[in-house]
Design an enzyme around this catalytic site. Structure first.
Site, PDB file in Angstrom:
ATOM      1  N   GLU A  17       0.811  -1.216   0.000  1.00  0.00           N
ATOM      2  CA  GLU A  17       0.000   0.000   0.000  1.00  0.00           C
ATOM      3  C   GLU A  17       0.847   1.269   0.000  1.00  0.00           C
ATOM      4  O   GLU A  17       0.536   2.225  -0.712  1.00  0.00           O
ATOM      5  CB  GLU A  17      -0.956  -0.010   1.193  1.00  0.00           C
ATOM      6  CG  GLU A  17      -2.123  -0.972   1.068  1.00  0.00           C
ATOM      7  CD  GLU A  17      -1.749  -2.419   1.382  1.00  0.00           C
ATOM      8  OE1 GLU A  17      -2.582  -3.317   1.149  1.00  0.00           O
ATOM      9  OE2 GLU A  17      -0.617  -2.643   1.858  1.00  0.00           O
ATOM     10  N   HIS A  72     -10.425  -5.362  10.456  1.00  0.00           N
ATOM     11  CA  HIS A  72     -10.986  -5.058   9.149  1.00  0.00           C
ATOM     12  C   HIS A  72     -12.357  -4.399   9.259  1.00  0.00           C
ATOM     13  O   HIS A  72     -13.150  -4.454   8.327  1.00  0.00           O
ATOM     14  CB  HIS A  72     -11.116  -6.336   8.313  1.00  0.00           C
ATOM     15  CG  HIS A  72      -9.822  -7.003   8.006  1.00  0.00           C
ATOM     16  ND1 HIS A  72      -9.114  -7.696   8.956  1.00  0.00           N
ATOM     17  CD2 HIS A  72      -9.096  -7.079   6.865  1.00  0.00           C
ATOM     18  CE1 HIS A  72      -8.014  -8.191   8.408  1.00  0.00           C
ATOM     19  NE2 HIS A  72      -7.978  -7.823   7.136  1.00  0.00           N
TER      20      HIS A  72
END
Length: 326
Positions: free
Chosen positions: A60, A129
Site C-alpha cells: 500500500e 478489518h
C-alpha cells in the site's frame, strides 16, 4: 433515472471519467484481471487496457507513493485500497506527501489524486478489518474527505473527486456495495462540500453520513414519524469540507440535535460536528447535543457482537426522545 447498486454507480463514474479524461488511471490490488476485490472496477481493464488499469503488488505504501508522484506530474490517479484498514500502511504518503505537497512547494505542485476503498464494518470481519476511519483523515489540512451513503451520491461525488485539483480521501461503506438506488441519467456530479437533506422535519435534527444514513437513521426517522416526531435528516456526504450552512439552517429550525456515526466516539468526527454546533448555534439549542456512535471496543467477529457494537435504530430513537425530554 436508473436503478443501480452502489458498486455499479462507482463503476459507472470511473468508466465515464476515464473516457472523458485520458489522464485518469486506476491502480490497486486486484483491480484489473480480478475486476476488483468488491467488483467496483469490473470491465475497466477490457475497456481501457493495462496501461490505465494497473494491478499493484501488496504494498500500500508503495503504490500510494506511485500515485502521489503521478499526480504531481499531471496525471489523475485513482488509487484503490482493498480496505481503508490496509491504507493505514500508506498514511505517510497520503498525509505527509499528498496533503502537503502544494504547501511545501509554494503552490508550484498539486496532487489531484483520489484514494478510495471500503470503510467501516464489513460483516463478520473482526476488529482489524471493521474500522470507520474518516476522522483520522479529516484531522489533516490539505485533504478532502468524502463519505457518500447512496448510489447517486457515490457516483456524483466520485466524479467530482476525480476532477478536483486537491487530494481526495473517498470512503465507501463496505456494507453498502449491494445497496440499490436511483441514479440520475446523464452527467451527474455532486458538489463537494454540500450536504443533502434526506428527510425534512421541524422537531429534531439528525446529522449523519455514509452507511448510517440508510442502515440506521432513515429507519429511525420513519419510526419517529410514526410516533409524531418529524426529523430533519442531514447526510453530510462531505466530511471535509463540511456544509456548515446546512447545519446552521437546520439547528435554527429544530433547536435539538442528534449526531450518528459508525465510528468510535472518542475523538470521532461527530465530536467536531458537536463542537461546531455549540460554538456557532448555541443560542438556537434547547437541549444538549447528543451523539450516537460505535461503542469504544474493538469489533468482535460474531455477527451478534458486531450488531451490539454499532449504532442501532433503537439507540437513535432513544437519543431523540432524550433531546425532546420525552
Amino acid at each position: 433515472m436508473a436503478e443501480l447498486t452502489y458498486r455499479d454507480a462507482l463503476n459507472q463514474a470511473l468508466a465515464e471519467e476515464m473516457a472523458r479524461d485520458p489522464r485518469v488511471f486506476v491502480m490497486g490490488e486486484e483491480v484489473a484481471r480480478y475486476n476488483g476485490a468488491y467488483k467496483v472496477t469490473q470491465g475497466l481493464l477490457d475497456k481501457f487496457g493495462s496501461a490505465r488499469v494497473v494491478d499493484a503488488p501488496i504494498s500500500e505504501l508503495g503504490f500510494a507513493g506511485l500515485g502521489v508522484g503521478a499526480a504531481m506530474m499531471g496525471l489523475r490517479p485513482v488509487i484503490e485500497m482493498m480496505t481503508w484498514n490496509f491504507a493505514i500502511l500508506a498514511m505517510d504518503q497520503i498525509v505527509n506527501n499528498a496533503a502537503k505537497i502544494r504547501h511545501m512547494s509554494g503552490g508550484q505542485l498539486r496532487c489531484p489524486i483520489v484514494v478510495r476503498g471500503p470503510n467501516g464494518a464489513g460483516g463478520r470481519l473482526s476488529s482489524q478489518h471493521s474500522q470507520a476511519l474518516e476522522a483520522n483523515y479529516a484531522h489533516f489540512p490539505g485533504l478532502i474527505v468524502l463519505a457518500p451513503g447512496t448510489p447517486a451520491d457515490a457516483k456524483g461525488l466520485l466524479k467530482a473527486a476525480i476532477r478536483s485539483d486537491s487530494p481526495v480521501v473517498f470512503m465507501e461503506a463496505e456494507l453498502l456495495y449491494g445497496l440499490k438506488g436511483e441514479v440520475p441519467d446523464g452527467e451527474h456530479v455532486v458538489p463537494i462540500g454540500k450536504a443533502d437533506f434526506k428527510r425534512r422535519g421541524d422537531d429534531v435534527t439528525i446529522i449523519t453520513w455514509s452507511r448510517m444514513v440508510s442502515a440506521v437513521v432513515q429507519p429511525a426517522a420513519a419510526e419517529l414519524e410514526a410516533a409524531g416526531i418529524h426529523a430533519d435528516v442531514i447526510d453530510l456526504r462531505s466530511i471535509k469540507p463540511m456544509d456548515e450552512a446546512a447545519v446552521r439552517e437546520s439547528v435554527a429550525k429544530t433547536n435539538r440535535v442528534v449526531i450518528v456515526e459508525e465510528g468510535w466516539g472518542y475523538a470521532g468526527f461527530g465530536g467536531h460536528v458537536a463542537d461546531f454546533i455549540q460554538r456557532e448555534c448555541f443560542d438556537s439549542l434547547d437541549a444538549p447535543v447528543l451523539r450516537v456512535h460505535g461503542h469504544d471496543v474493538n469489533m468482535g467477529y460474531a455477527a451478534n457482537l458486531e450488531r451490539l457494537t454499532l449504532p442501532s435504530v433503537q439507540r437513535v430513537v432513544a437519543a431523540v426522545n432524550q433531546v425532546l425530554y420525552r
